[in-house]
Write an enzyme that holds these catalytic residues in place. Structure first.
Site, PDB file in Angstrom:
ATOM      1  N   LYS A   1     -41.041  -5.217  20.324  1.00 35.74           N
ATOM      2  CA  LYS A   1     -41.031  -4.750  21.515  1.00 35.74           C
ATOM      3  C   LYS A   1     -39.521  -4.136  21.704  1.00 35.74           C
ATOM      4  CE  LYS A   1     -45.017  -6.275  24.339  1.00 35.74           C
ATOM      5  NZ  LYS A   1     -45.108  -6.937  25.745  1.00 35.74           N
TER       6      LYS A   1
ATOM      7  N   ASP B   1     -46.787  -3.087  31.264  1.00 34.87           N
ATOM      8  CA  ASP B   1     -47.207  -4.589  31.446  1.00 34.87           C
ATOM      9  C   ASP B   1     -47.151  -4.881  33.094  1.00 34.87           C
ATOM     10  OD1 ASP B   1     -47.782  -5.264  28.750  1.00 34.87           O
ATOM     11  OD2 ASP B   1     -45.689  -6.231  28.666  1.00 34.87           O
TER      12      ASP B   1
END
Ligand code: ATR
Length: 273
Positions: free
Chosen positions: A67, A104
């Site tokens: 990520k 997210d």
């Protein structure tokens, strides 16, 4: 035209639920595309990512451990991905390179909006437990939605202090051993730690909450964590963590395949199977 392909890239990758989510949406919308799990090591990640567009890929999700690397090598970075310091959704650009986004926080907020329609981030202070990557996305999204003040607690207090310092003075770090007291008077309580997950230690907390308090957990195995059971028994509102996983997938699917999908009970059951 070749059929559009997207992927989830991680190392390891076998645990990922993303292929089930996107596979369901492709089928539901009759889109002849593909969504594949790709296990790629950290050493190979940048080079392998670069050749995906030649193979018909329009974008990818990235998960642990890629990520941060995905963010660092992006051609374009959305404001929220930069603020969160990690990317989870990549869209390949027509002239090469890719845009890195982080969905997210959006997934976290949209899960609460769908399952607790009367809840508003701005209605009062929040208590957030944990200071890892998930916490960072949730802090960002709560503040962006107007949460006036956040109490942040983490076992390793220094980690919470470092995280809080990145978000200005709306976040107050409190001691881990005061979390039960801190549940008094907050509107939103979020567990972002792995405590309470199957096989992990329990989250020890005694909630003081009212019907106006929303309690949510990012742990979704089990779906009804002890935290959520306690909250429900005390008459507080609860939302489980599965919806965050499902809602964070929505913007990627829309960007790659051109249709904004919805999160419903059928999808939940498919992912829980
Ligand atoms: P993620 O990126 O998924 O949020 P992470 O960075 O590993 O994962 O963070 C896990 C969180 O769970 C951290 O807040 C961690 O606390 P520390 O920073 O002190 O490690 C928390 N956590 C994990 N195990 C814990 C335990 N036994 N007691 C308290 N907190 C715990």
């Amino acid at each position: 035209m070749t059929q559009p392909r997207a992927a989830v890239i991680g190392w390891p990758i076998s645990h990922s639920k993303s292929p089930r989510i996107h596979g369901h949406w492709l089928e539901k919308h009759g889109i002849s595309g593909e969504y594949l799990p790709l296990g790629i090591t950290p050493e190979d990640f940048v080079a392998e990512l670069a050749i995906l567009p030649e193979n018909g890929f329009v974008g990818a999700n990235v998960t642990i451990p890629h990520k941060e690397t995905a963010l660092a090598h992006a051609t374009e970075v959305t404001d929220r991905a930069r603020a969160i310091g990690a990317a989870n959704t990549l869209v390949f650009l027509p002239n090469g390179g890719y845009r890195a986004d982080n969905t997210d926080g959006e997934g976290f907020i949209n899960n609460l909006k769908q399952n607790a329609p009367d809840w508003a981030a701005s209605s009062g202070p929040a208590l957030v437990l944990g200071a890892g990557g998930a916490s960072r996305a949730i802090l960002f999204s709560l503040l962006a939605e107007g949460t006036p003040e956040i109490l942040l607690a983490n076992r390793t207090k220094a980690r919470a202090e470092t995280l809080a310092s990145e978000f200005g003075d709306s976040i107050t770090v409190i001691d881990w051993d005061t979390i039960s007291d801190a549940t008094t008077g907050v509107s939103t309580i979020v567990n972002t730690t792995s405590l309470g997950m199957t096989g992990q230690a329990p989250l020890e907390i005694s909630l003081h909450c009212s019907p106006n308090t929303l309690v949510t957990d990012i742990v979704y195995a089990p779906l009804q964590t002890d935290l959520l059971k306690q909250a429900a028994a005390k008459g507080c509102q609860t939302v489980d963590g599965l919806g965050m996983l499902l809602h964070q997938a929505v913007p990627g699917f829309e960007a790659w395949f051109g249709t904004r999908p919805t999160v419903d009970e059928t999808l939940r059951q498919i992912v829980l199977k």
